[in-house]
Design an enzyme around this catalytic site. Sequence first.
Site, PDB file in Angstrom:
ATOM      1  N   TYR A  69      -2.048 -11.366  12.666  1.00  0.00           N
ATOM      2  CA  TYR A  69      -1.665 -11.427  13.696  1.00  0.00           C
ATOM      3  C   TYR A  69      -1.441 -10.215  14.646  1.00  0.00           C
ATOM      4  CZ  TYR A  69      -0.688 -16.152  11.889  1.00  0.00           C
ATOM      5  OH  TYR A  69      -0.891 -17.230  11.499  1.00  0.00           O
ATOM      6  N   HIS A  70      -2.174  -9.077  14.183  1.00  0.00           N
ATOM      7  CA  HIS A  70      -1.942  -7.898  14.684  1.00  0.00           C
ATOM      8  C   HIS A  70      -3.065  -7.962  15.794  1.00  0.00           C
ATOM      9  CE1 HIS A  70      -2.122  -3.540  15.789  1.00  0.00           C
ATOM     10  NE2 HIS A  70      -1.185  -3.481  14.950  1.00  0.00           N
TER      11      HIS A  70
ATOM     12  N   ASN B 151      -4.633   7.354   4.665  1.00  0.00           N
ATOM     13  CA  ASN B 151      -4.327   6.545   5.906  1.00  0.00           C
ATOM     14  C   ASN B 151      -2.663   6.522   6.024  1.00  0.00           C
ATOM     15  OD1 ASN B 151      -4.773   4.465   8.244  1.00  0.00           O
ATOM     16  ND2 ASN B 151      -3.157   3.428   6.862  1.00  0.00           N
ATOM     17  N   GLU B 152      -2.131   7.016   7.014  1.00  0.00           N
ATOM     18  CA  GLU B 152      -0.601   7.004   7.290  1.00  0.00           C
ATOM     19  C   GLU B 152      -0.056   7.447   6.121  1.00  0.00           C
ATOM     20  OE1 GLU B 152      -0.400   3.920  10.995  1.00  0.00           O
ATOM     21  OE2 GLU B 152      -0.049   3.310   8.762  1.00  0.00           O
TER      22      GLU B 152
ATOM     23  N   CYS C  45       2.144   7.319  -6.731  1.00  0.00           N
ATOM     24  CA  CYS C  45       2.718   8.431  -6.750  1.00  0.00           C
ATOM     25  C   CYS C  45       1.956   9.821  -6.484  1.00  0.00           C
ATOM     26  CB  CYS C  45       3.551   8.620  -8.411  1.00  0.00           C
ATOM     27  SG  CYS C  45       4.193  10.141  -8.606  1.00  0.00           S
TER      28      CYS C  45
ATOM     29  N   GLU D 151      -5.073   5.015  16.519  1.00  0.00           N
ATOM     30  CA  GLU D 151      -4.847   3.872  16.451  1.00  0.00           C
ATOM     31  C   GLU D 151      -3.959   3.376  17.654  1.00  0.00           C
ATOM     32  OE1 GLU D 151      -3.311   2.023  12.976  1.00  0.00           O
ATOM     33  OE2 GLU D 151      -4.681   3.114  11.558  1.00  0.00           O
TER      34      GLU D 151
ATOM     35  N   ARG E 193       0.932  -1.263   0.055  1.00  0.00           N
ATOM     36  CA  ARG E 193      -0.071  -0.155  -0.052  1.00  0.00           C
ATOM     37  C   ARG E 193       0.875   1.258  -0.026  1.00  0.00           C
ATOM     38  NH1 ARG E 193      -0.906   1.937   5.480  1.00  0.00           N
ATOM     39  NH2 ARG E 193      -0.145   0.725   7.179  1.00  0.00           N
TER      40      ARG E 193
ATOM     41  N   CYS F  24       8.851   9.284  -3.747  1.00  0.00           N
ATOM     42  CA  CYS F  24       8.897   8.700  -4.951  1.00  0.00           C
ATOM     43  C   CYS F  24       9.985   9.620  -5.594  1.00  0.00           C
ATOM     44  CB  CYS F  24       7.401   8.999  -5.865  1.00  0.00           C
ATOM     45  SG  CYS F  24       7.367   8.426  -7.476  1.00  0.00           S
TER      46      CYS F  24
ATOM     47  N   CYS G  55      10.028   9.243  -9.371  1.00  0.00           N
ATOM     48  CA  CYS G  55       9.762   9.100 -10.700  1.00  0.00           C
ATOM     49  C   CYS G  55      10.055  10.241 -11.735  1.00  0.00           C
ATOM     50  CB  CYS G  55       8.472   8.469 -10.951  1.00  0.00           C
ATOM     51  SG  CYS G  55       7.028   9.825 -10.772  1.00  0.00           S
TER      52      CYS G  55
END
Length: 680
Positions: free
Chosen positions: A357-358, A149-150, A115, A307, A111, A155, A157
């Site tokens: 497993y979080h 998100n976060e 760009c 979170e 995720r 980048c 490019c």
Amino acid sequence: MINERLPKIWYGGDYNPEQWDEKTWDEDVRMFKLAGIDVATLNVFSWALNQPDEETYDFDWLDDKIDRLYKNGIYTCLATSTGAHPAWMAKKYPDVLRVDFFGRKRKFGARHNSCPNSPTYRKYAERLASKLAERYKNHSGVLIWHVSNEYGGYCYCDQCEKSFRVWLQNKYGTITEVNKAWNTRFWGHTFYDWDEIVLPNILSEEQPGEVSFFQGISLDYRRFMSDSLLECYQLEYNAIKQHTKDIPITTNLMGTYLELDYFKWAKAMDVVSWDNYPGIDTPESMTAMNHDLMRGLKSGQPFMLMEQTPSQQNWQAYNALKRPGVMRLWSYQAIARGADTVMFFQLRRSIGGTEKYHGAVIEHVGHEQTRVFRETAALGTELQHLSEQMVDARVHAKVAIVFDWENRWAVNLSSGPSIALDYIEEVHKYYAAFYEQKIQVDMIGVDEDLSKYEIVIAPVLYMVKKGYAKKVETFVENGGTFVTTFFSGIVNENDLVTLGGYPGELRQLLGIWAEEIDALHPDNKNKIVIKEKTGNLQGQYECNLLFDLIHAEGAEVIAEYGDDFYKGMPVLTKNAFGHGNAWYIASSPDDTFLNDFVSSICEDKNIKTLLQADSGVEVSERTKNGHSYLFVLNHADESRNVYLGESERTNLLTDKIQSGTISIEAKQVMILGNQQLGDL
């Protein structure tokens, strides 16, 4: 207050109902209600579900989930889902894919692989945010918007390179000014045309580990990338505001995350939110500092804990469980330092993927008979009973510590003087000294008004931006106490050395001249020898890392080095300036020195500890409508004592009046009000 429709401390977290069936949805709602959960974050990574192709949008599933939750008294924090673009977009429009630091074009996967300067990504992200806002603008269950998100990741490019040149033109105007700002005559780097400028990565100016051969361009590229990602956020923010002007908008930050200038980002956010994931060996004071930094991004406005894990993480080297009581303890630590929400990632554990497993409120076993669920439900009950009293309460401090992302980037990129110099660690050392003495601190940026503080500390203020030296001079002239350290006042905002001797523009204020800087292995120690007892400073202490060789130019020499060829040269000075004082600490001192130093300057300003308590006990205060709420948190593995003396305070968690010496058990919390509960 974040949103007056829910005037309490919000309790909940990330929920991914799209991964489950209807039977599970009903069970989730039942268990959420048992746990006191009243806010669920939806739609964080659902772009591919919302938009299966270029023209089709399908929000029916989301309608159902928002409605289902709201009918059961659970509100929605609605994300825009733009943190992960769909596979069809990457296939049809490869310009959305990033190029990494090594010049390699990414493929679809993971995720945050978009760009930030891709026209395709920006078009579709803005469009999706607009369609979501138009659809849910009048839904009573939507409390806040959560953009992407976060954010993070750079980048490299071709389209970012072209955008970087435009950014430089807007900043500097002419290529001549770029050459001047970057000192391009060094190594024959003079540019005559904009398209001669290439972005800095391993193919040009940089090496792994933040090593740059040309700091000016590397520093500007970090500013540019932070701005590029911020522009992506602002496109969505503006699209949402066209439809829902009254619903606040946020995106979740990550504490001292390196790549983004969060003080600049916070100006574009209605409320700051962040994700708190300490490691197994993270000091409690570092977590406290992160909370205070997030609160400081918007000048003390309460923030969201977006979170945290209720039990364990899945991505650290050692993913230890939170011991019994620790989740509750750390949740109250966030509230104590300004959080008006306690939210988790995640509400139900996924069955596949990297986060299976979080930790989660609902574990894979799927029922409420787990330690984690019992602890979560107990905290939810407590928050229901007391949170309306202190929601929107503020933290007040007379001490501020300066934190600046651009200064941090410049320190990291500096070619010397020591690989061991860590800006975060040096800032935290000073913060920890106040933390241990139970003295409240604000973490502030360089734009913050200094007049509301008695003491301002700026560790390793390597970069002094235009006008900042004068700002600090005015603060000290008016009676403030300013403290800075070694490797300060060296460069301007373009990372060009200020000539005329270190510490540059701070030289007059500090009354010193630093002739040389010695850099030794951290194991090599020198001594700080106090000449005459000053406050609580006496005898000698140890210092290491960097050693400025300074000369007093009007400043009073409080301590001298005890060893090496610079034995007898000043290491601690104090300069009277107007009605205040400016201190300079020429090396990295040990904790004993810092504790004595902090207590001395606080006594001089009549700044007192919030509460006398044993070591291992954290104390913080929030106030509202004349009422004080002292949070007392025992991080130790054994019981500790708290000393109230003759004053009486009510423990809001037990409704008991407390005075004298109180014992607080390991991992326990007290919230001490200054009135009886019935009077609050």
